[in-house]
Design a protein around this motif. Structure first.
Motif, PDB file in Angstrom:
ATOM      1  N   ASP A   1       0.813  -1.221   0.000  1.00  0.00           N
ATOM      2  CA  ASP A   1       0.000   0.000   0.000  1.00  0.00           C
ATOM      3  C   ASP A   1       0.844   1.267   0.000  1.00  0.00           C
ATOM      4  OD1 ASP A   1      -2.430  -1.282  -0.111  1.00  0.00           O
ATOM      5  OD2 ASP A   1      -2.692  -1.366   2.059  1.00  0.00           O
ATOM      6  N   SER A   2       1.984   1.230   0.661  1.00  0.00           N
ATOM      7  CA  SER A   2       2.922   2.347   0.682  1.00  0.00           C
ATOM      8  C   SER A   2       4.318   1.763   0.843  1.00  0.00           C
ATOM      9  CB  SER A   2       2.602   3.321   1.824  1.00  0.00           C
ATOM     10  OG  SER A   2       2.690   2.654   3.075  1.00  0.00           O
ATOM     11  N   MET A   3       5.326   2.590   0.679  1.00  0.00           N
ATOM     12  CA  MET A   3       6.683   2.061   0.738  1.00  0.00           C
ATOM     13  C   MET A   3       7.016   1.592   2.147  1.00  0.00           C
ATOM     14  SD  MET A   3      10.284   3.610  -0.668  1.00  0.00           S
ATOM     15  CE  MET A   3      10.400   4.940   0.522  1.00  0.00           C
ATOM     16  N   GLN A   4       7.189   0.287   2.297  1.00  0.00           N
ATOM     17  CA  GLN A   4       7.513  -0.304   3.589  1.00  0.00           C
ATOM     18  C   GLN A   4       9.037  -0.349   3.725  1.00  0.00           C
ATOM     19  OE1 GLN A   4       4.999  -1.074   5.780  1.00  0.00           O
ATOM     20  NE2 GLN A   4       3.728  -0.136   4.183  1.00  0.00           N
ATOM     21  N   THR A   5       9.588   0.728   4.262  1.00  0.00           N
ATOM     22  CA  THR A   5      11.041   0.856   4.301  1.00  0.00           C
ATOM     23  C   THR A   5      11.691  -0.206   5.179  1.00  0.00           C
ATOM     24  OG1 THR A   5      10.848   2.500   6.066  1.00  0.00           O
ATOM     25  CG2 THR A   5      10.991   3.323   3.812  1.00  0.00           C
TER      26      THR A   5
ATOM     27  N   PRO B   1      16.487   2.199   7.509  1.00  0.00           N
ATOM     28  CA  PRO B   1      15.102   2.476   7.124  1.00  0.00           C
ATOM     29  C   PRO B   1      14.642   3.884   7.450  1.00  0.00           C
ATOM     30  CG  PRO B   1      15.202   0.942   8.978  1.00  0.00           C
ATOM     31  CD  PRO B   1      16.591   1.077   8.452  1.00  0.00           C
ATOM     32  N   ASP B   2      15.147   4.496   8.522  1.00  0.00           N
ATOM     33  CA  ASP B   2      14.720   5.855   8.864  1.00  0.00           C
ATOM     34  C   ASP B   2      15.120   6.843   7.782  1.00  0.00           C
ATOM     35  OD1 ASP B   2      13.573   5.004  11.186  1.00  0.00           O
ATOM     36  OD2 ASP B   2      15.227   5.611  12.489  1.00  0.00           O
ATOM     37  N   TYR B   3      16.293   6.637   7.196  1.00  0.00           N
ATOM     38  CA  TYR B   3      16.728   7.525   6.121  1.00  0.00           C
ATOM     39  C   TYR B   3      15.895   7.299   4.870  1.00  0.00           C
ATOM     40  CZ  TYR B   3      19.790   9.864   2.777  1.00  0.00           C
ATOM     41  OH  TYR B   3      20.291  10.684   1.794  1.00  0.00           O
ATOM     42  N   MET B   4      15.601   6.047   4.560  1.00  0.00           N
ATOM     43  CA  MET B   4      14.803   5.740   3.378  1.00  0.00           C
ATOM     44  C   MET B   4      13.381   6.263   3.500  1.00  0.00           C
ATOM     45  SD  MET B   4      15.902   1.819   2.579  1.00  0.00           S
ATOM     46  CE  MET B   4      14.689   1.677   1.256  1.00  0.00           C
TER      47      MET B   4
ATOM     48  N   CYS C   1      23.027  -3.062  -4.632  1.00  0.00           N
ATOM     49  CA  CYS C   1      21.576  -3.263  -4.798  1.00  0.00           C
ATOM     50  C   CYS C   1      20.911  -1.927  -5.088  1.00  0.00           C
ATOM     51  CB  CYS C   1      20.964  -3.883  -3.540  1.00  0.00           C
ATOM     52  SG  CYS C   1      19.178  -4.189  -3.692  1.00  0.00           S
ATOM     53  N   ILE C   2      20.050  -1.929  -6.082  1.00  0.00           N
ATOM     54  CA  ILE C   2      19.155  -0.794  -6.315  1.00  0.00           C
ATOM     55  C   ILE C   2      17.835  -1.135  -5.643  1.00  0.00           C
ATOM     56  CG2 ILE C   2      17.901   0.553  -8.033  1.00  0.00           C
ATOM     57  CD1 ILE C   2      20.150  -0.143 -10.009  1.00  0.00           C
ATOM     58  N   THR C   3      17.392  -0.271  -4.746  1.00  0.00           N
ATOM     59  CA  THR C   3      16.135  -0.532  -4.052  1.00  0.00           C
ATOM     60  C   THR C   3      15.314   0.742  -3.975  1.00  0.00           C
ATOM     61  OG1 THR C   3      15.149  -1.551  -2.087  1.00  0.00           O
ATOM     62  CG2 THR C   3      17.019  -0.065  -1.708  1.00  0.00           C
ATOM     63  N   GLY C   4      14.019   0.602  -3.681  1.00  0.00           N
ATOM     64  CA  GLY C   4      13.171   1.776  -3.559  1.00  0.00           C
ATOM     65  C   GLY C   4      11.754   1.531  -4.042  1.00  0.00           C
ATOM     66  N   TRP C   5      11.171   2.543  -4.633  1.00  0.00           N
ATOM     67  CA  TRP C   5       9.744   2.595  -4.933  1.00  0.00           C
ATOM     68  C   TRP C   5       9.546   3.147  -6.335  1.00  0.00           C
ATOM     69  CZ3 TRP C   5       5.325   1.147  -2.528  1.00  0.00           C
ATOM     70  CH2 TRP C   5       4.123   1.786  -2.839  1.00  0.00           C
ATOM     71  N   VAL C   6       8.755   2.454  -7.155  1.00  0.00           N
ATOM     72  CA  VAL C   6       8.379   2.954  -8.482  1.00  0.00           C
ATOM     73  C   VAL C   6       6.907   2.640  -8.681  1.00  0.00           C
ATOM     74  CG1 VAL C   6       8.799   2.906 -10.960  1.00  0.00           C
ATOM     75  CG2 VAL C   6      10.703   2.520  -9.379  1.00  0.00           C
ATOM     76  N   ASP C   7       6.074   3.684  -8.740  1.00  0.00           N
ATOM     77  CA  ASP C   7       4.628   3.470  -8.808  1.00  0.00           C
ATOM     78  C   ASP C   7       4.006   4.446  -9.799  1.00  0.00           C
ATOM     79  OD1 ASP C   7       2.249   2.100  -7.766  1.00  0.00           O
ATOM     80  OD2 ASP C   7       1.690   4.075  -6.995  1.00  0.00           O
TER      81      ASP C   7
ATOM     82  N   PHE D   1      14.449  -2.702   3.754  1.00  0.00           N
ATOM     83  CA  PHE D   1      15.743  -2.687   4.425  1.00  0.00           C
ATOM     84  C   PHE D   1      16.159  -4.095   4.841  1.00  0.00           C
ATOM     85  CE2 PHE D   1      17.944  -2.688   8.541  1.00  0.00           C
ATOM     86  CZ  PHE D   1      19.136  -2.076   8.172  1.00  0.00           C
ATOM     87  N   ARG D   2      15.273  -4.810   5.496  1.00  0.00           N
ATOM     88  CA  ARG D   2      15.606  -6.164   5.968  1.00  0.00           C
ATOM     89  C   ARG D   2      15.875  -7.109   4.800  1.00  0.00           C
ATOM     90  NH1 ARG D   2      17.376  -5.109  10.861  1.00  0.00           N
ATOM     91  NH2 ARG D   2      15.809  -4.064  12.148  1.00  0.00           N
TER      92      ARG D   2
END
Length: 212
Positions: free
Chosen positions: A144-148, A201-204, A167-173, A152-153
């Protein structure tokens, strides 16, 4: 082992950003189709296949181009030590709807293979893997939203247990009324001078443009 973020990018309706700084802004408040064509011409990656992609793939493609513009990934194992882990909310809904509408139009019945091929979000992953020669773990999780914390885990485990180096990680919607991409490049760090921030995760949780 220390994991660090060495680059991040963001693409939204306001503009395209690298490490919190604007690269190309949407000053005229153009709609997605027009703005992303303008951004592509500005970046000029010379990748003609871009024009055949659906909206989700175009969004991810340009966000990744900016992310890696001066942080080229160097693989020691033909790309198998590089991972790609993303999340999004709407999966491939724009292409899904176009395919559905064509499939159910009995008067003009002609579902397009060019649309059908993009009716899975893993096509977005494949486009990025081909472009950047990534052959390691790749996964797109619908949330539903970015679960940082989850991202992270998951990424941390890849580095610890699978010996990944990048690793490339993040959100694309993408949906008809909203689009947003936020990507981070995570690496094993030996030299702190290359690190923007520790991978945490806090930074992300903050979008890149909020980091300044």
């Amino acid at each position: 082992m220390q994991l660090g973020i060495t680059a991040h990018s963001e693409f939204n309706a306001r503009g395209l950003y690298k490490n919190g700084a604007p690269v190309y802004e949407n000053l005229c408040d153009a709609a997605f189709d027009e703005f992303i064509r303008e951004a592509y011409r500005f970046i000029n990656p010379g990748y003609a296949k871009f024009y055949k992609m659906d909206e989700l793939c175009k969004l991810a493609f340009l966000a990744a181009e900016i992310l890696l513009a001066d942080r080229k990934i160097v693989s020691m194992t033909d790309g198998s030590d590089i991972a790609l882990v993303l999340g999004n909310k709407h999966s491939s809904i724009a292409s899904d709807r176009r395919h559905f509408e064509a499939y159910h139009d009995r008067e003009n019945y002609f579902p397009s293979p060019a649309v059908f091929v993009y009716t899975l979000p893993n096509i977005m992953m494949g486009e990025l893997c081909i472009r950047h020669q990534i052959s390691g773990e790749n996964a797109c999780f619908v949330m539903d939203s970015m679960q940082t914390e989850f991202l992270f885990r998951y990424v941390q485990d890849l580095f610890i247990n699978e010996n990944y180096t990048h690793c490339i990680t993040g959100w694309v919607d993408y949906s008809a009324d909203h689009y947003h991409a936020a990507l981070w490049l995570v690496e094993k760090i030996n030299d702190d001078s290359r690190m923007i921030n520790k991978f945490e995760p806090d930074y992300m949780h903050l979008m890149p443009t909020q980091h300044g």
